[in-house]
Design an enzyme around this catalytic site. Structure first.
Site: not given
Ligand code: NAD
Length: 481
Positions: A179, A236, A253, A289, A388
């Site tokens: 996906k 996640g 990840e 990332c 982040e």
């Protein structure tokens, strides 16, 4: 218009989608519509999983092929992707704003390299060995493919991160339902064309473009045997919760907030370190990332480090991602730019000193641009140092001695990347060993296909790449003979 499709790639064929919903794709640089594709519905995921299941269970199928035959098919796919690498780079760059020079190297080139590396691991591989039993007899230990993999990828490196997953899955003998993110779908359809041209057997890779609900549906699908996810830590966690409930193996990840540790002896000459510094702190407009966006500077050279970063950030060419001279392109979406600007405002209101950037480039009136930004006098507990941002924003944090630098580097929820800047590489390695992270570089940062890549703490679970990559898609079986 860059590309438009009416069918979905499921079971090795281009099939009519089960719903009329479409995903419209917008250029991050121009805000113009550049294409559209069908949006997959749950029924399309069902059909994809069923096709992947059939391909996996076929007694003469992919999972039963000799590793050398799978390697040959992967080589064919690498060649087909290589033939399309310029078009791939163009599509990614136009969609998510990755500068074309970087997209050419990474999104156009790196999946080819990754596939060839993983295919090479199959050379001489048997995945079955006989071991003498501790209690006598023989143990046959087999590494069997897990089955149908649900692979979910984000928009920032859509092809590279997809290749990490389907490459290792194919090598192991698994089949895949992938996906892509709605922001980056045009590249996924070019991948489908490459898969078809490479004569990968029907159902071995299927592609279902859609949003997070569709992703959640795929993760929880009863016929999926393993999930491989790259994306934000928040998503996640939800994926992990579902996989925990279902006892389904999962690789995650996730996000990062890595430290770039500048040691007292570092060479700050931008003519020498500029390219590597860019790759380690700002590549892909900060939408990467592993970037070292917390720059830790010794108090003795603090002003010098801030000045160097300010000169560096102001020197970068900001512009249309498709211009070969561009170093910093736009943010991938308007929503994402809003988010990045929110962090910049928060940094300033929390008391950090804005040294350069912080606004939108004056000469660009279309596209979701943000100026490369440097904050000084940032405390490591500040929001901009802990969360982040995923944009071109660096925070410079002062430290006393090396122990203090390591303490600050580790004082984060994340642990994905990082770098150490020093003229003494041995000292750099010593410092690198003490940072709690999955990966770290000395005077550079560049993931290598032969080294495991992934994070610790809130940056994820499991590794991709490296000699062990295939193991994440296999399970062990013991036969007591
Ligand atoms: P995101 O988490 O919003 O989405 C990532 C993918 O997951 C998309 O395909 C999305 O549709 C899907 N998704 C979202 N919620 C889901 C759910 N509940 N169940 C199933 N699928 C779901 O992330 P994004 O904004 O697309 O990407 C940026 C994030 O990805 C950043 O946090 C970045 O650090 C992270 N990232 C990590 C790595 C790594 O290797 N660690 C690499 C690249 C990006």
């Amino acid at each position: 218009m860059l590309a438009s499709y009416d069918s979905l790639f499921i079971g090795g064929e281009w099939v009519r989608p089960s719903s009329s919903a479409r995903i419209e794709v917008t250029s991050a640089s121009t805000e113009e519509n550049i294409g559209s594709v069908p949006e997959a519905a749950e029924a399309d995921v069902d059909a994809s999983v069923a096709a992947a299941r059939r391909a996996f269970d076929d007694p003469d199928g992919w999972s039963q092929w000799e590793p050398s035959a799978r390697a040959a098919a992967m080589e064919r796919l690498a060649a087909e992707l290589e033939a399309r690498s310029d078009e791939m780079a163009l599509r990614v760059s136009a969609q998510n704003g990755m500068p074309i020079s970087i997209a050419t190297m990474l999104e156009g080139g790196f999946p080819v390299v990754v596939l060839r590396y993983l295919a090479g691991l199959l050379d001489g591989a048997t995945f079955e060995e006989e071991r003498p039993g501790f209690l006598g007899g023989t143990n046959i230990v087999r590494r069997e493919p897990i089955g149908v993999v649900g692979a979910i990828v984000p928009w920032n490196y859509p092809q590279t991160l997809a290749a990490f997953k389907y490459g290792a899955a194919l090598a192991a003998g698994c089949t895949v339902v992938m996906k892509p993110s709605p922001e980056t779908v045009l590249d996924a359809f070019l991948l489908a064309e490459a898969i078809e041209a490479a004569r990968i057997p029907a159902g071995v890779i299927n592609i279902v473009p859609g949003g997070r609900e569709l992703g959640a549906y795929l993760v929880a699908h009863r016929d999926v045997d393993k999930v491989a996810f790259t994306g934000s830590t928040a998503a996640g966690r939800r994926v992990a919760e579902t996989c925990g409930r279902l006892l389904r193996p999962v690789t995650l990840e996730l996000g990062g907030k890595s430290a770039a540790i500048v040691l007292e002896d570092a060479d700050l000459d931008l003519a020498k370190i500029g390219t590597d510094l860019f790759a380690a702190t700002l590549v892909n407009n900060g939408q990467t990332c592993y970037l070292g966006t917390r720059v830790l500077a010794p108090r003795s050279r603090y002003g010098e480090v801030v000045d160097t970063l300010a000169a560096f950030a102001s020197s970068l060419a900001v512009g249309d991602a498709l211009d070969p001279a561009t170093q910093i392109g736009p943010m991938a979406s308007q929503t994402h730019r809003d988010r990045v600007e929110g962090y910049i405002a928060k940094g300033a209101s929390d008391g950090a000193r804005l040294v350069v950037g912080g606004g939108r480039p004056r000469d660009l009136d279309h596209g979701w641009f943000v100026e490369p930004t440097v904050f000084a006098e940032v405390d490591n507990s500040a929001t901009i140092a802990q969360e982040e941002i995923f944009g071109p924003v660096l925070s410079v944090i002062a430290y006393g001695d090396v122990d203090d630098a390591i303490r600050i580097a580790n004082d984060t929820d994340y642990g994905l990347g990082g770098s150490v800047w020093t003229t003494d590489p041995e000292r750099g390695k010593d410092v690198a060993r003490r940072v709690r992270t999955g990966t770290i570089g000395i005077n550079r940062y560049l993931p290598d296909p032969a080294a495991p890549f992934g994070g610790v703490k809130a940056s994820g679970i499991g590794r991709e790449l490296g000699p062990d990559a295939i193991g994440a898609y296999q399970q062990l079986k013991s036969i007591y003979a």
